[in-house]
Design an enzyme around this catalytic site. Structure first.
Site, PDB file in Angstrom:
ATOM      1  N   ASP A 161     -49.991  27.072 -31.959  1.00 28.80           N
ATOM      2  CA  ASP A 161     -50.035  27.920 -30.771  1.00 28.80           C
ATOM      3  C   ASP A 161     -51.151  27.502 -29.814  1.00 28.80           C
ATOM      4  O   ASP A 161     -52.260  27.158 -30.247  1.00 28.80           O
ATOM      5  CB  ASP A 161     -50.292  29.363 -31.241  1.00 28.80           C
ATOM      6  CG  ASP A 161     -50.277  30.376 -30.116  1.00 28.80           C
ATOM      7  OD1 ASP A 161     -49.182  30.652 -29.603  1.00 28.80           O
ATOM      8  OD2 ASP A 161     -51.350  30.895 -29.751  1.00 28.80           O
TER       9      ASP A 161
ATOM     10  N   ASP B 154     -45.959  29.546 -37.836  1.00 30.43           N
ATOM     11  CA  ASP B 154     -46.745  29.497 -36.611  1.00 30.43           C
ATOM     12  C   ASP B 154     -48.203  29.412 -37.046  1.00 30.43           C
ATOM     13  O   ASP B 154     -48.590  30.013 -38.038  1.00 30.43           O
ATOM     14  CB  ASP B 154     -46.504  30.778 -35.803  1.00 30.43           C
ATOM     15  CG  ASP B 154     -46.450  30.533 -34.318  1.00 30.43           C
ATOM     16  OD1 ASP B 154     -47.432  29.977 -33.791  1.00 30.43           O
ATOM     17  OD2 ASP B 154     -45.444  30.898 -33.682  1.00 30.43           O
TER      18      ASP B 154
ATOM     19  N   HIS C 192     -39.757  32.821 -27.144  1.00 26.53           N
ATOM     20  CA  HIS C 192     -40.074  34.249 -27.079  1.00 26.53           C
ATOM     21  C   HIS C 192     -40.977  34.618 -25.912  1.00 26.53           C
ATOM     22  O   HIS C 192     -41.364  35.769 -25.782  1.00 26.53           O
ATOM     23  CB  HIS C 192     -40.728  34.666 -28.399  1.00 26.53           C
ATOM     24  CG  HIS C 192     -42.048  33.958 -28.608  1.00 26.53           C
ATOM     25  ND1 HIS C 192     -42.124  32.590 -28.796  1.00 26.53           N
ATOM     26  CD2 HIS C 192     -43.314  34.409 -28.605  1.00 26.53           C
ATOM     27  CE1 HIS C 192     -43.404  32.248 -28.905  1.00 26.53           C
ATOM     28  NE2 HIS C 192     -44.146  33.330 -28.795  1.00 26.53           N
ATOM     29  N   ASP C 193     -41.351  33.624 -25.106  1.00 30.69           N
ATOM     30  CA  ASP C 193     -42.229  33.883 -23.962  1.00 30.69           C
ATOM     31  C   ASP C 193     -41.520  33.738 -22.616  1.00 30.69           C
ATOM     32  O   ASP C 193     -42.080  34.132 -21.595  1.00 30.69           O
ATOM     33  CB  ASP C 193     -43.406  32.887 -23.960  1.00 30.69           C
ATOM     34  CG  ASP C 193     -44.344  33.063 -25.133  1.00 30.69           C
ATOM     35  OD1 ASP C 193     -44.512  34.207 -25.594  1.00 30.69           O
ATOM     36  OD2 ASP C 193     -44.908  32.039 -25.586  1.00 30.69           O
TER      37      ASP C 193
ATOM     38  N   GLU D 143     -47.665  23.575 -29.230  1.00 29.77           N
ATOM     39  CA  GLU D 143     -47.440  24.273 -27.963  1.00 29.77           C
ATOM     40  C   GLU D 143     -48.624  24.020 -27.046  1.00 29.77           C
ATOM     41  O   GLU D 143     -49.753  24.398 -27.354  1.00 29.77           O
ATOM     42  CB  GLU D 143     -47.299  25.780 -28.166  1.00 29.77           C
ATOM     43  CG  GLU D 143     -46.964  26.470 -26.844  1.00 29.77           C
ATOM     44  CD  GLU D 143     -47.467  27.897 -26.719  1.00 29.77           C
ATOM     45  OE1 GLU D 143     -46.760  28.706 -26.118  1.00 29.77           O
ATOM     46  OE2 GLU D 143     -48.575  28.206 -27.194  1.00 29.77           O
TER      47      GLU D 143
END
Ligand code: NOJ
Ligand code: MG
Length: 523
Positions: A204, A102, A328-329, A267
């Site tokens: 991210d 990430d 994960h969100d 993302e």
């Protein structure tokens, strides 16, 4: 994956997201770690995925579960050491698995030495590495922007008499991507990991790089309701998807292109038009801007068919598609659509045209768990309690077996271990989600048509979606029943795989069973 031509691995492969805190603990501290991941690589090989993306493992105070980085070139002791990381990469590569990290460029931790310096005085050389602004005459913040996790997007610094910008928590100050030294420092961080053999990054919050430098107010969202969280009361008119941010993405790509075979997955939440812009001019942006069309989609055949068509049409020529059901969100797919439809959803994900990203635990059909109030970790839930915005329920540790700690830890887990049948229970059993997922992945690996064929919709109504994947003379057909009733549908071909356990029909059936997804070979 065996390469017979020049197709890059990230087009043929499947990405699996590891949420490291919750994958496997190796040292009994209740938090997953790198040696834990190394111990479980065989699960990934059995599953058949090609790459892992590991959510942040950098040194971090952990205010946002590692998305507040205090050193871009290190490993947090919670997860292990740089040597553990190198060993993990070597072990993964040894099994033919790629490793993506990430990368969190839009903000650092407020504990990052850069921010400590930046904050120390107005004339510190790093002052301009973050976004500092004067108060308005009445002392209020420079504009109306709201933090994603509630509260103003500006935090007052008493000592130097200015506000800093924080799109997320105050402890996540926004880096100033208009400053060339910041950009170079971040590119050097990318090179640090590329040089260690990392195969790519998931980048991210790309939409938040370099927001409007005139700091114009965001516009109000007339459709806002409280349960959406305070940030959604405004559109992100000037705080997201700004031109200088796209330029930064191009530069990141140039860094990746200094190396062979690396990938950038981006993302950026936004409208489809905004998202596909991240492919970049001449496709020199992200290789794979995450496509989140399915992550909130109403679950019926007509909507889904529409999303696929619109997305396929929106991708710039030469751009490669990708699909995501969970991360994960966001709420777990099995909780959104139920266990039976989660099987249909998995078949959809693994038969569409484009690289699938599979979130850890979705291969087990895990559902959102219950986190008692005293165990809440996520700052979003702490700031805006009670609306289900908190992300802990999708981040609970993997149940590997049925011992105490469920094989995840010998200690006290940082969040309760997820409920549901364990990996051990599911492995090799005919009816489980794990077995179905393995079989679908095996089919995708075996059938080049599923990986590379064109997508063609054959039939879509409120209940059923049927599409073909065509390549040269080959045709596979995927028929998905989005309802819990039988549905009449004209199909042809030889059934290869069904989401309904048990004997496969020998010839094309005239109907799909309740919650059935079926793959057939036509030619
Ligand atoms: C997106 C990440 O997926 C999320 O977990 C995080 O809180 C924000 N970006 C901020 O980094
Ligand atoms: Mg541990």
């Amino acid at each position: 994956m065996k390469q017979t031509d020049q197709t890059p691995w990230w087009q043929d492969g499947i990405i699996y997201q590891i949420y490291p805190r919750s994958f496997q603990d190796s040292d009994g501290d209740g938090v997953g770690d790198l040696n834990g991941i190394a111990r479980r690589l065989d699960h990934l090989v059995d599953l058949g995925v090609d790459a892992v993306w590991i959510s942040p493992i950098y040194p971090s105070p952990g205010k946002d579960a590692g998305y507040d980085v205090s050193d871009y070139c290190g490993i947090d002791p919670l997860f292990g050491t740089l040597a553990d990381f190198d060993a993990l990469v070597a072990a993964a590569h040894g099994r033919g698995l790629k490793v993506l990290m990430d990368f969190v460029p839009s903000h650092s931790s407020d504990r990052h030495p850069w921010f400590l310096e930046s904050r120390s005085s107005r004339d510190n050389p790093k002052r301009d590495w973050y976004v500092w602004r004067d108060a308005r005459p009445d002392g209020s913040p420079p504009n109306n922007w709201i933090s994603e996790f509630a509260g103003p997007a500006w935090t007052w610094d008493e000592a130097t008499g200015q506000y800093w910008l924080n799109i997320y928590l105050p402890e996540q100050p926004a880096l100033n991507w208009r400053n060339p030294d910041v950009r170079q420092a971040m590119y050097d961080a990318m090179r640090f990991w590329f040089d260690r053999g990392v195969d790519g990054f998931r980048v991210d919050a790309a939409e938040h790089l370099a927001p409007d430098d005139r700091l114009r107010d965001n516009l109000p969202n007339p459709d806002w309701t409280e349960d959406m969280g305070p940030a959604r009361s405004l559109f992100r008119t000037f705080s997201s998807h700004q031109p200088a941010g796209f330029d930064a993405v191009h530069e990141m790509r140039a860094v990746a292109d200094e190396y062979e075979d690396r990938v950038l997955v981006g993302e950026a939440y936004g409208t489809l038009d905004e998202v596909v812009q991240y492919y970049g001019r001449d496709l020199k942006g992200f290789h794979l801007p995450f496509n989140f069309e399915l992550i909130n989609a109403p679950w019926d055949a007509r909507h889904i068919a529409g999303y696929i068509d619109t997305y396929e049409a929106a991708i710039p020529k030469g751009g490669w598609p990708n699909w995501v059901l969970g991360n994960h969100d966001r709420k777990r797919i099995a909780s959104r659509v139920g266990q039976a439809q989660a099987r249909v959803a998995a078949m959809l994900l693994l038969t569409l045209r484009g690289t699938p990203t599979l979130y850890q635990g979705d291969e087990l059909g895990l559902e959102n768990g219950h986190v008692p109030p005293e165990m809440v970790q996520d700052p979003w839930e702490k700031n805006v309690p009670g609306f289900g915005l908190g992300r802990d329920p999708v981040r609970m540790p993997i149940p590997w077996d049925d011992t105490e700690g469920r094989g995840f830890t010998t200690g006290t887990p940082w969040l309760p271990v997820a409920d549901g049948p364990s990996v051990i229970d599911q492995r090799g059993a005919e009816t489980t989600m794990l077995t179905l997922t393995q079989r679908m992945i095996a089919l995708r690996r075996a059938e080049i048509t599923l990986r590379r064929g064109e997508y063609r919709r054959l039939h879509g109504d409120d209940h059923v979606l049927v599409f073909a994947r065509d390549r040269e003379d080959a045709r596979l057909v995927v028929a998905l029943n989005f309802t819990d009733r039988d549905q009449l549908v004209a199909l042809e071909g030889t059934p290869l795989l069904s989401t309904v356990p048990g004997e496969l029909p020998e010839t094309a059936p005239g109907s799909l069973r309740a919650n059935e997804g079926l793959v057939l070979r036509v030619r």
